[in-house]
Design a protein around this motif. Structure first.
Motif, PDB file in Angstrom:
ATOM      1  N   SER A   1       0.809  -1.145  -0.069  1.00 44.19           N
ATOM      2  CA  SER A   1      -0.123   0.000   0.049  1.00 44.19           C
ATOM      3  C   SER A   1       0.926   1.392  -0.002  1.00 44.19           C
ATOM      4  O   SER A   1       0.201   2.276   0.378  1.00 44.19           O
ATOM      5  CB  SER A   1      -1.006  -0.189   1.261  1.00 44.19           C
ATOM      6  OG  SER A   1      -0.579  -0.225   2.285  1.00 44.19           O
ATOM      7  N   SER A   2       2.285   1.212  -0.373  1.00 39.24           N
ATOM      8  CA  SER A   2       2.889   2.343  -0.432  1.00 39.24           C
ATOM      9  C   SER A   2       2.421   3.408  -1.113  1.00 39.24           C
ATOM     10  O   SER A   2       2.625   4.700  -0.619  1.00 39.24           O
ATOM     11  CB  SER A   2       4.384   1.906  -0.852  1.00 39.24           C
ATOM     12  OG  SER A   2       4.240   1.823  -2.266  1.00 39.24           O
ATOM     13  N   GLY A   3       1.655   3.275  -2.284  1.00 37.54           N
ATOM     14  CA  GLY A   3       1.321   4.605  -3.022  1.00 37.54           C
ATOM     15  C   GLY A   3       0.078   5.187  -2.342  1.00 37.54           C
ATOM     16  O   GLY A   3      -0.453   6.259  -2.700  1.00 37.54           O
ATOM     17  N   LYS A   4      -0.481   4.499  -1.408  1.00 33.37           N
ATOM     18  CA  LYS A   4      -1.581   5.167  -0.775  1.00 33.37           C
ATOM     19  C   LYS A   4      -1.266   6.041   0.510  1.00 33.37           C
ATOM     20  O   LYS A   4      -2.277   6.713   0.756  1.00 33.37           O
ATOM     21  CB  LYS A   4      -2.549   4.121  -0.341  1.00 33.37           C
ATOM     22  CG  LYS A   4      -3.381   3.137  -1.260  1.00 33.37           C
ATOM     23  CD  LYS A   4      -4.087   2.287  -0.878  1.00 33.37           C
ATOM     24  CE  LYS A   4      -4.362   0.906  -1.881  1.00 33.37           C
ATOM     25  NZ  LYS A   4      -4.568  -0.205  -1.330  1.00 33.37           N
ATOM     26  N   VAL A   5      -0.185   5.878   1.121  1.00 35.65           N
ATOM     27  CA  VAL A   5       0.313   6.896   2.194  1.00 35.65           C
ATOM     28  C   VAL A   5       0.378   8.218   1.730  1.00 35.65           C
ATOM     29  O   VAL A   5       0.787   8.345   0.663  1.00 35.65           O
ATOM     30  CB  VAL A   5       1.499   6.231   2.802  1.00 35.65           C
ATOM     31  CG1 VAL A   5       2.097   7.026   4.087  1.00 35.65           C
ATOM     32  CG2 VAL A   5       1.589   4.795   3.018  1.00 35.65           C
TER      33      VAL A   5
ATOM     34  N   THR B   1      -5.500   7.607   8.638  1.00 35.46           N
ATOM     35  CA  THR B   1      -4.848   6.801   9.608  1.00 35.46           C
ATOM     36  C   THR B   1      -4.969   5.321   9.755  1.00 35.46           C
ATOM     37  O   THR B   1      -3.913   4.860   9.806  1.00 35.46           O
ATOM     38  CB  THR B   1      -5.752   7.255  11.172  1.00 35.46           C
ATOM     39  OG1 THR B   1      -5.995   8.691  11.016  1.00 35.46           O
ATOM     40  CG2 THR B   1      -5.085   7.063  12.335  1.00 35.46           C
ATOM     41  N   ALA B   2      -6.096   4.766   9.165  1.00 32.77           N
ATOM     42  CA  ALA B   2      -5.781   3.409   8.957  1.00 32.77           C
ATOM     43  C   ALA B   2      -5.073   3.054   7.794  1.00 32.77           C
ATOM     44  O   ALA B   2      -4.073   1.931   8.059  1.00 32.77           O
ATOM     45  CB  ALA B   2      -7.292   2.878   8.418  1.00 32.77           C
ATOM     46  N   VAL B   3      -4.829   3.675   6.806  1.00 30.44           N
ATOM     47  CA  VAL B   3      -3.859   3.186   5.675  1.00 30.44           C
ATOM     48  C   VAL B   3      -2.207   3.426   6.350  1.00 30.44           C
ATOM     49  O   VAL B   3      -1.411   2.589   6.118  1.00 30.44           O
ATOM     50  CB  VAL B   3      -3.747   4.442   4.410  1.00 30.44           C
ATOM     51  CG1 VAL B   3      -2.621   4.189   3.760  1.00 30.44           C
ATOM     52  CG2 VAL B   3      -5.184   4.134   3.772  1.00 30.44           C
ATOM     53  N   ASN B   4      -2.315   4.630   7.331  1.00 27.93           N
ATOM     54  CA  ASN B   4      -0.835   4.693   7.845  1.00 27.93           C
ATOM     55  C   ASN B   4      -0.644   3.322   8.744  1.00 27.93           C
ATOM     56  O   ASN B   4       0.491   2.846   8.864  1.00 27.93           O
ATOM     57  CB  ASN B   4      -0.979   5.703   8.747  1.00 27.93           C
ATOM     58  CG  ASN B   4      -0.516   7.229   8.243  1.00 27.93           C
ATOM     59  OD1 ASN B   4      -0.298   7.043   6.810  1.00 27.93           O
ATOM     60  ND2 ASN B   4      -0.328   8.150   8.806  1.00 27.93           N
ATOM     61  N   ALA B   5      -1.507   2.829   9.333  1.00 29.46           N
ATOM     62  CA  ALA B   5      -1.381   1.689  10.271  1.00 29.46           C
ATOM     63  C   ALA B   5      -1.144   0.368   9.452  1.00 29.46           C
ATOM     64  O   ALA B   5      -0.061  -0.327   9.854  1.00 29.46           O
ATOM     65  CB  ALA B   5      -2.655   1.473  11.363  1.00 29.46           C
ATOM     66  N   LYS B   6      -1.738   0.304   8.406  1.00 22.88           N
ATOM     67  CA  LYS B   6      -1.648  -0.802   7.579  1.00 22.88           C
ATOM     68  C   LYS B   6       0.009  -0.739   6.973  1.00 22.88           C
ATOM     69  O   LYS B   6       0.659  -1.644   6.821  1.00 22.88           O
ATOM     70  CB  LYS B   6      -2.543  -0.940   6.440  1.00 22.88           C
ATOM     71  CG  LYS B   6      -2.756  -1.977   5.712  1.00 22.88           C
ATOM     72  CD  LYS B   6      -3.906  -2.026   4.549  1.00 22.88           C
ATOM     73  CE  LYS B   6      -3.682  -3.020   3.485  1.00 22.88           C
ATOM     74  NZ  LYS B   6      -3.888  -4.363   4.163  1.00 22.88           N
ATOM     75  N   ALA B   7       0.123   0.380   6.484  1.00 25.13           N
ATOM     76  CA  ALA B   7       1.477   0.643   5.810  1.00 25.13           C
ATOM     77  C   ALA B   7       2.658   0.315   6.879  1.00 25.13           C
ATOM     78  O   ALA B   7       3.592  -0.191   6.638  1.00 25.13           O
ATOM     79  CB  ALA B   7       1.692   2.022   5.332  1.00 25.13           C
ATOM     80  N   SER B   8       2.442   0.864   8.014  1.00 20.95           N
ATOM     81  CA  SER B   8       3.311   0.479   9.239  1.00 20.95           C
ATOM     82  C   SER B   8       3.582  -1.030   9.294  1.00 20.95           C
ATOM     83  O   SER B   8       4.480  -1.291   9.501  1.00 20.95           O
ATOM     84  CB  SER B   8       2.703   1.282  10.426  1.00 20.95           C
ATOM     85  OG  SER B   8       2.733   2.452  10.603  1.00 20.95           O
ATOM     86  N   LEU B   9       2.585  -1.801   9.205  1.00 24.60           N
ATOM     87  CA  LEU B   9       2.509  -3.272   9.499  1.00 24.60           C
ATOM     88  C   LEU B   9       3.328  -3.751   8.416  1.00 24.60           C
ATOM     89  O   LEU B   9       4.352  -4.565   8.676  1.00 24.60           O
ATOM     90  CB  LEU B   9       1.305  -4.022   9.561  1.00 24.60           C
ATOM     91  CG  LEU B   9       1.389  -5.166   9.835  1.00 24.60           C
ATOM     92  CD1 LEU B   9       1.702  -5.537  11.483  1.00 24.60           C
ATOM     93  CD2 LEU B   9       0.257  -5.947   9.395  1.00 24.60           C
TER      94      LEU B   9
END
Length: 778
Positions: A315-319, A344-352
């Motif tokens: 999901s890198s493009g979505k951050v 915020t949800a995208v950030n959490a997903k990208a962090s994982l």
DNA sequence: AAGGGCGCACTTTTGA
DNA sequence: TCAAAAGTGCGC
């Protein structure tokens, strides 16, 4: 019975009225386990003068101690080494961790003696240093089950034998949880005393994801939901981006303000700050991905967006980045709230995803250095080396010196060559493999082999260092030589294993990262030796390594000239040369034979461009990509508009060999700038606050902007980046700087961006090709 | 609480 | 007007 466990976290406690450490881990059946280990009591060494009767002192100490130092449990005589010399020492064990350092001080008063050692080690550090125990690795020991209350694990044991490391690079299936926090305030930075948390998004590696939101002022429900989600999922590793600096402090304050217990530790405790400014959550590993970003030199500007892109996560493009100043307005509308929640949800997903792609290195670094996973990335390079050296010192019986305030001397470093400016075709970059570590080994550079200036020894028994004239004993092997040889051997062992491993297997990935971790520690030893904060700080060692480095590169340049290899540039341990393979081979084999050092052809540039400056160049690689080093494009303190235009110029020149095309690109940028078409974001210049605002001696644009932000209620602390834009007006530059969020398009000082941003960035390159400012249109 | 080293380019401010 | 100092961020 035996317990076989992967070690995740270590902390101190008491058991049966004695200090013990708690080892938190996961066993091979994926049960969460806690092992209480109480073999090693806290202790320190009392080093005796030569010729003193150790038995007598021991008896005397034992009788005096009965009343004066009642917590001493045992005194033993041991032979230890200090800088290679054998010493008789009393090992004094205590029944209480709290008394160790005060007992050490009192002892020096009670008896005459040399010094005490190792009284500054905390028990958990002591334990990792002394025993064969590997964090982020498998360990085994004899245990007996115990019943403990208030502890959230599947099995609790007390160890009945010391632990032993099990050589196994298999990873257990761990539970990972990432989170991201969103706050927003009507005025300035959100303050935990009054502003609720608006969103917490969580994501797990088992596919669960949730976003808790709070519409009003009371976020109790959100906070409670977060805690119970955490408790239910029971993560082994908790991940977030910039959590140590931002999220954890805010959450801790917020829980306090709402009077809710933030108990997320496996023992029910709350998060607490610990060594190296990291946040510790008992029984779990808290990892801030921002610190991992620090170990990725390729990522110049450390944002989650950039890290995700570099690692090519799904999901890198979505951050996205949403400026803090825009959040409150967005939060006020239904649509905006949805966008912020999604963000915020995208950030959490990208962090994982970032964690899954990057955690292997920290884990291997933890296993090698002995620092627990949650500390290893927050700890500075010097502390990783410190930790590694302490383990190695213990193995060879060398006393561990304290960290102390030491006078500090600078010394001469490496050589940088003036580049031959202009374009060069077909250039090879020659690199010495691990130059400093190899020189340190070859010349036995070490604190314990360094001779005092007046010490008389046969000339053939020492290595005399050119220029600086320090002398080091050739034998026996010094501490650094032992340690570096061990690391180098470890690395070649891994390389061998890698050759046989399947490149697609997870074992391969672990070994690869283990190799990187070993390299990181190896290469850090030179800087460590010259760091005044190091336990084994000896300036002469670093100074000698630098001098030998200069000597080595000097000789190599001379030989290059002799065999007809044209040298274009060089820095420290590299030489850029005209690519003539036969002559290069001749040079490399000479280096190998004469100096015993390995030089590799690290890179071939199809074309490379130098200005007249050192440390700044750009080159075209065979695969068509362009490597940019040191120039404005890769600097975070220039506006995007300046960086973009320079990148376009470099592209046109290196790829298309067209100065005309480059000039055309610059003209188009000038046109957009004049027409006011460049967005504020591309004009913003970001600079870091490197000290508290009141400490600045001179006025500077970013300080002016910072002061204006503070006035508006924004919190700014050391390490924050301040974004400013230069606006129209009178006075000096700093007087015209405004925080980027306070600037309207019509306020922008276009002339400044023309003359002081775009022009220097573009002309730096273009003037090499005969283009004049007028010709380009400035 | 927060801590590897030195070499270098470059912009802006300062102060004589 | 100009050299030195301050400040930042890079390379290795």
């Amino acid at each position: 019975m035996k317990c076989h466990f992967y070690l995740l976290d270590i902390n101190e406690d008491r058991w049966n009225d004695k200090p013990c450490v708690r080892l938190w881990g996961v066993d091979e059946k994926r049960r969460r386990v806690l092992v209480l280990a109480a073999f090693t009591l806290p202790y320190f060494y009392y080093v005796l003068d030569d010729g003193v009767d150790a038995e007598k002192i021991k008896l005397e100490l034992e009788s005096k101690a009965r009343t004066a130092l009642p917590e001493i449990s045992e005194v033993r005589i041991e032979l230890k080494k200090r800088l290679g010399r054998t010493r008789t020492a009393l090992k004094i064990s205590c029944n209480d961790t709290g008394v160790v350092s005060s007992y050490a001080k009192q002892l020096q008063k009670l008896f005459k003696g040399r010094a005490t050692f190792e009284a500054d080690l905390r028990l958990s550090v002591r334990y990792v240093t002394d025993s064969d125990l590997t964090p982020c690795g498998w360990n085994e020991c004899e245990v007996q089950p115990v019943t403990l209350t208030g502890v959230k694990v599947d099995r609790a044991y007390v160890a009945t034998s010391p632990p032993l490391t099990v050589k196994d690079v298999t990873l257990p299936k761990l539970r990972l949880l990432s989170f991201s926090v969103l706050t927003a305030s009507g005025k300035g930075s959100a303050k935990p005393e009054k502003d609720p948390v608006r969103v917490i998004a969580v994501e797990t590696n088992t596919g669960e994801s949730k976003a808790f939101t709070c519409d009003g002022a009371d976020d109790s429900k959100l906070l409670n939901s977060f805690v119970s989600f955490l408790a239910n999922f029971d993560p082994d590793i908790i991940l977030s981006f910039e959590s140590n600096r931002l999220h954890w402090p805010y959450l801790i304050q917020r829980f306090k303000a709402r009077r809710i217990r933030f108990s997320i530790g496996r023992d029910g405790s709350e998060p607490h700050t610990s060594m190296f400014g990291h946040l510790s959550i008992t029984g779990r590993a808290n990892v801030d991905l921002f610190d991992i970003a620090g170990s990725l030199p390729e990522v110049k500007i450390k944002t989650l967006e950039n890290v995700a892109e570099f690692l090519q996560t799904p999901s890198s493009g979505k951050v996205t980045t949403i400026a803090e100043s825009d959040r409150y307005a967005l939060w006020s509308t239904e649509l905006g709230r949805r966008r912020l929640t999604e963000h915020t949800a995208v950030n959490a997903k990208a962090s994982l995803e970032v964690a899954e792609a990057s955690l292997t290195l920290p884990m291997q670094l933890s296993a090698i250095t002995g620092l627990p996973l949650d500390q290893v990335m927050t700890a500075a390079v010097g502390f990783r080396v410190d930790s590694y050296l302490m383990k190695q010192a213990h193995l060879i019986g060398e006393l561990i010196p304290p960290r102390s305030e030491q006078p500090f001397f600078t010394y001469r470093g490496a050589i940088v060559l003036e580049p031959k400016s202009g374009l060069h075709d077909n250039v090879a970059v020659l690199d010495f493999a691990s130059m400093y570590p190899n020189l340190m080994v070859d010349y036995n550079l070490s604190p314990d082999t360094l001779l005092k200036p007046d010490e008389q020894v046969p000339a053939d028994s020492v290595n005399l260092i050119p220029e600086v004239k320090h002398r080091f004993r050739r034998s026996p092997d010094g501490f650094y030589k032992i340690v570096l040889s061990t690391l180098i051997k470890e690395r070649s062992g891994i390389s061998r294993e890698l050759k046989e491993a399947d490149p697609k297997s997870s074992r391969y990935k672990v070994l690869k990262e283990r190799e990187r971790a070993v390299k990181i520690v190896t290469n850090a030893c030179y800087g460590y030796a010259g760091w005044a904060g190091a336990r084994w700080y000896v300036r002469e060692v670093a100074e000698s390594a630098a001098a030998l480095g200069r000597d080595t590169i000097d000789k190599t340049i001379k030989k290059a000239e002799a065999v007809g290899v044209e040298v274009i540039y060089g820095d420290t341990d590299s030489l850029f040369v005209k690519n003539e393979p036969n002559k290069i081979d001749q040079l490399l084999s000479w280096v190998k034979k004469e100096m015993g050092l390995e030089v590799r052809v690290e890179q071939i540039y199809v074309r490379v461009l130098f200005t007249e400056a050192m440390k700044r160049y750009a080159g075209l690689l065979p695969d068509g990509t362009i490597d940019i080093v040191g120039l404005e494009v890769v600097r975070g303190d220039w506006s995007d508009i300046a960086r973009q235009v320079q990148e376009q110029v470099l592209n046109s020149i290196l790829r298309d060999r067209s100065t005309e095309k480059a000039i055309e690109r610059v003209r188009s940028t000038i046109g957009r700038l004049r027409a006011g078409e460049v967005p504020i974001a591309d004009l913003t210049i970001w600079k870091t606050l490197t000290k508290p605002i009141e400490d600045y001696k001179v006025n500077a644009p970013h300080i002016e902007a910072a002061k204006r932000l503070l006035k508006e209620g924004w919190d700014l602390t050391l390490g924050d980046k301040v974004g400013y834009v230069i606006t129209k007006g009178k006075g000096r530059l700093f007087e015209k700087a405004r925080p980027y969020n306070q600037v309207r398009p019509q306020d922008v000082d276009t002339d400044y961006y023309m003359q002081n941003q775009v022009k220097p960035a573009a002309m730096r390159i273009l003037e090499r090709f005969g283009a004049s400012e007028e010709q380009v249109g400035f």
